[in-house]
Every structure is written in C-alpha cells, then in structure tokens.
Design a protein around this motif. Structure first.
Motif, PDB file in Angstrom:
ATOM      1  N   GLY A  41     -11.781-126.419  66.495  1.00 21.15           N
ATOM      2  CA  GLY A  41     -12.536-126.371  67.760  1.00 21.15           C
ATOM      3  C   GLY A  41     -14.038-126.262  67.509  1.00 21.15           C
ATOM      4  N   ASP A  42     -14.415-125.453  66.520  1.00 22.19           N
ATOM      5  CA  ASP A  42     -15.844-125.305  66.212  1.00 22.19           C
ATOM      6  C   ASP A  42     -16.427-126.624  65.713  1.00 22.19           C
ATOM      7  N   LEU A  43     -15.669-127.316  64.872  1.00 21.13           N
ATOM      8  CA  LEU A  43     -16.148-128.610  64.382  1.00 21.13           C
ATOM      9  C   LEU A  43     -16.254-129.600  65.546  1.00 21.13           C
ATOM     10  N   MET A  44     -15.256-129.572  66.418  1.00 18.96           N
ATOM     11  CA  MET A  44     -15.280-130.487  67.569  1.00 18.96           C
ATOM     12  C   MET A  44     -16.469-130.214  68.483  1.00 18.96           C
ATOM     13  N   ASP A  45     -16.881-128.939  68.578  1.00 15.10           N
ATOM     14  CA  ASP A  45     -18.041-128.615  69.426  1.00 15.10           C
ATOM     15  C   ASP A  45     -19.279-129.360  68.938  1.00 15.10           C
ATOM     16  N   VAL A  46     -19.443-129.402  67.599  1.00 18.72           N
ATOM     17  CA  VAL A  46     -20.621-130.084  67.040  1.00 18.72           C
ATOM     18  C   VAL A  46     -20.520-131.594  67.283  1.00 18.72           C
ATOM     19  N   ILE A  47     -19.284-132.104  67.200  1.00 14.53           N
ATOM     20  CA  ILE A  47     -19.096-133.544  67.389  1.00 14.53           C
ATOM     21  C   ILE A  47     -19.290-133.927  68.861  1.00 14.53           C
ATOM     22  N   ARG A  48     -18.764-133.066  69.755  1.00 12.75           N
ATOM     23  CA  ARG A  48     -18.774-133.417  71.177  1.00 12.75           C
ATOM     24  C   ARG A  48     -20.185-133.562  71.748  1.00 12.75           C
ATOM     25  N   VAL A  49     -21.106-132.700  71.294  1.00 12.77           N
ATOM     26  CA  VAL A  49     -22.464-132.772  71.867  1.00 12.77           C
ATOM     27  C   VAL A  49     -23.166-134.062  71.450  1.00 12.77           C
ATOM     28  N   HIS A  50     -22.658-134.678  70.388  1.00 12.97           N
ATOM     29  CA  HIS A  50     -23.325-135.857  69.839  1.00 12.97           C
ATOM     30  C   HIS A  50     -23.544-136.952  70.891  1.00 12.97           C
ATOM     31  N   LEU A 100       0.816-138.726  76.343  1.00  3.67           N
ATOM     32  CA  LEU A 100      -0.540-138.296  76.022  1.00  3.67           C
ATOM     33  C   LEU A 100      -1.549-139.241  76.672  1.00  3.67           C
ATOM     34  N   TYR A 101      -2.506-138.662  77.379  1.00  8.00           N
ATOM     35  CA  TYR A 101      -3.543-139.458  78.032  1.00  8.00           C
ATOM     36  C   TYR A 101      -4.884-139.140  77.395  1.00  8.00           C
ATOM     37  N   TYR A 102      -5.490-140.169  76.812  1.00  8.13           N
ATOM     38  CA  TYR A 102      -6.796-139.975  76.174  1.00  8.13           C
ATOM     39  C   TYR A 102      -7.436-141.331  75.976  1.00  8.13           C
ATOM     40  N   PHE A 103      -8.710-141.303  75.605  1.00  5.27           N
ATOM     41  CA  PHE A 103      -9.372-142.566  75.270  1.00  5.27           C
ATOM     42  C   PHE A 103      -8.796-143.065  73.944  1.00  5.27           C
ATOM     43  N   ASN A 104      -9.044-144.329  73.624  1.00 11.33           N
ATOM     44  CA  ASN A 104      -8.492-144.894  72.395  1.00 11.33           C
ATOM     45  C   ASN A 104      -9.333-144.472  71.191  1.00 11.33           C
ATOM     46  N   GLY A 105      -9.113-143.230  70.760  1.00  8.35           N
ATOM     47  CA  GLY A 105      -9.857-142.688  69.623  1.00  8.35           C
ATOM     48  C   GLY A 105      -9.192-141.391  69.220  1.00  8.35           C
ATOM     49  N   ARG A 106      -9.629-140.828  68.114  1.00  9.09           N
ATOM     50  CA  ARG A 106      -8.970-139.596  67.635  1.00  9.09           C
ATOM     51  C   ARG A 106      -9.413-138.398  68.476  1.00  9.09           C
ATOM     52  N   GLY A 107     -10.684-138.049  68.373  1.00 10.88           N
ATOM     53  CA  GLY A 107     -11.299-137.028  69.213  1.00 10.88           C
ATOM     54  C   GLY A 107     -10.475-135.771  69.414  1.00 10.88           C
ATOM     55  N   LEU A 111     -25.571-133.211  60.296  1.00 13.36           N
ATOM     56  CA  LEU A 111     -24.953-131.887  60.433  1.00 13.36           C
ATOM     57  C   LEU A 111     -23.424-132.005  60.519  1.00 13.36           C
ATOM     58  N   ILE A 112     -22.950-132.983  61.302  1.00  8.05           N
ATOM     59  CA  ILE A 112     -21.496-133.192  61.422  1.00  8.05           C
ATOM     60  C   ILE A 112     -20.893-133.477  60.049  1.00  8.05           C
ATOM     61  N   ASN A 113     -21.524-134.400  59.331  1.00  5.50           N
ATOM     62  CA  ASN A 113     -21.005-134.765  58.003  1.00  5.50           C
ATOM     63  C   ASN A 113     -21.014-133.564  57.062  1.00  5.50           C
ATOM     64  N   GLU A 114     -22.088-132.814  57.116  1.00  9.28           N
ATOM     65  CA  GLU A 114     -22.224-131.667  56.211  1.00  9.28           C
ATOM     66  C   GLU A 114     -21.165-130.603  56.537  1.00  9.28           C
ATOM     67  N   ARG A 115     -21.038-130.275  57.826  1.00  8.93           N
ATOM     68  CA  ARG A 115     -20.046-129.264  58.243  1.00  8.93           C
ATOM     69  C   ARG A 115     -18.629-129.725  57.921  1.00  8.93           C
ATOM     70  N   ALA A 116     -18.352-130.989  58.261  1.00  9.33           N
ATOM     71  CA  ALA A 116     -16.984-131.499  58.072  1.00  9.33           C
ATOM     72  C   ALA A 116     -16.606-131.483  56.597  1.00  9.33           C
ATOM     73  N   THR A 117     -17.504-131.984  55.753  1.00  7.26           N
ATOM     74  CA  THR A 117     -17.118-132.183  54.353  1.00  7.26           C
ATOM     75  C   THR A 117     -17.246-130.927  53.504  1.00  7.26           C
ATOM     76  N   THR A 118     -18.129-129.996  53.897  1.00  4.22           N
ATOM     77  CA  THR A 118     -18.276-128.815  53.040  1.00  4.22           C
ATOM     78  C   THR A 118     -17.600-127.572  53.619  1.00  4.22           C
ATOM     79  N   ARG A 119     -17.502-127.487  54.941  1.00  7.85           N
ATOM     80  CA  ARG A 119     -16.951-126.263  55.524  1.00  7.85           C
ATOM     81  C   ARG A 119     -15.501-126.406  55.981  1.00  7.85           C
ATOM     82  N   TYR A 120     -15.206-127.505  56.700  1.00 11.69           N
ATOM     83  CA  TYR A 120     -13.887-127.569  57.342  1.00 11.69           C
ATOM     84  C   TYR A 120     -12.847-128.366  56.543  1.00 11.69           C
TER      85      TYR A 120
END
Ligand SMILES: N[C@@H](CCC(=O)N[C@@H](CS)C(=O)NCC(=O)O)C(=O)O
Length: 157
Positions: free
Chosen positions: A97-106, A7-14, A120-129
C-alpha cells in the motif's frame, strides 16, 4: 454454489494486482472486466462504486471496494489468515500500500515533477519493497527489480 468472483478494473496491474495474486494463491478462478472510460462512467452513474473508485470485486453477492478490505475478505474466506501469519500478511499488504501511494500520485503530478517521482518510485520499489518480496518468495535473483513493469510500463507514465 456462488459464481466466480468478477474483477472490475482498468486494463493494467495497478491496485488490482495484489488481488490477482491472492486469488491465484487461494486457487480461486475469477473473471475480469477491463473498464474503458464508458464502462467506468456507467458504474459511477449506477452508484455501484462506494467511493467512486476501483478496484471493485463482485463476490458472494457483494460489490466490494477498497483494496485492503477486499484482500482481508479473500484471505479470511480461504483461510490464508493464521494468527502470527495474519500479522505477516498485513505487514506485506501495508508495505504494498505504501509503494502504491507513491505510484498513485504520479498520474496527478505536473509533467516537470514526473521524472523526479519516477526516480523515487524506481528507487523505493527496487531497494525497499521488491527485495522484501523476493526474500519471502525464496527467490535469489532480482526478478521483480528487472520486471517489465519498471522497465516498460512505468517508464511511460
Ligand atoms: N483506497 C482505494 C484507492 C483506489 C484508487 O485510488 N483507485 C483509483 C484507480 S487505481 C481510482 O479509481 N481513481 C479514480 C478516482 O479516485 O476518482 C483502494 O485501496 O482501493
């Protein structure tokens, strides 16, 4: 026998995180290369990344990109796709993927818009996803809502 997926990625979850989860669920051992700018630029220069993006997973002689394509391949290979289950898996993957879209633009937002987007990220993550994932995992608490990703890492974006 084919070697372990790499797996090739930056050192983060993402974007790589759901791939980690799926490989663990499938019982597949894997190796990881955490990319610093220099290694990422080398992959770009060598033309390894189809759309100049990671995650990239080297598996079965292929250098795969696009998270959802990678997830589909791994799920198919390890029989984690049923019929009805396939739709269920896809629903959860698309939700992530939808949650990641909101995170990625950040990362690309100007500083003055970051605070609003973080809320918005916190609200979506904790209440919707996250509640949806907690439910299917059979967890009764709010494990993910309290996760350090929200309390620590994301806050520092
Ligand atoms: N649709 C792609 C998006 C991947 C993506 O946005 N990757 C980011 C890192 S999280 C990246 O490589 N960005 C560099 C760029 O777009 O130039 C996927 O699902 O894998």
């Amino acid at each position: 026998m084919a070697g372990k997926p790499k797996l090739y990625y930056f050192n983060g979850r993402g974007q790589m995180e759901s791939i980690h989860w799926l490989l663990v669920a499938a019982g597949v051992e894997f190796e990881e290369e955490f990319l610093e700018t220099r290694e990422y630029e080398k992959l770009l220069k060598d033309g390894v990344l189809l759309f100049q993006q990671v995650p990239m997973v080297e598996i079965d002689g292929m250098k795969m990109v696009q998270t959802r394509a990678i997830l589909s391949y791994i799920a198919g290979k390890h029989n984690l796709y049923g019929r009805r289950e396939q739709c269920t898996v896809d629903m959860y993957v698309e939700g992530t993927g939808d949650l990641m879209d909101v995170i990625r633009v950040h990362y690309k937002l100007p500083p003055k818009e970051k605070e609003k987007n973080l809320a918005l990220i916190n609200e979506r993550a904790t209440t919707r996803y996250f509640p949806v994932y907690e439910k299917i995992c059979g967890s009764e608490g709010t494990i993910y809502s309290q996760h350090t990703m929200l309390k620590g890492k994301l806050m520092n974006l």
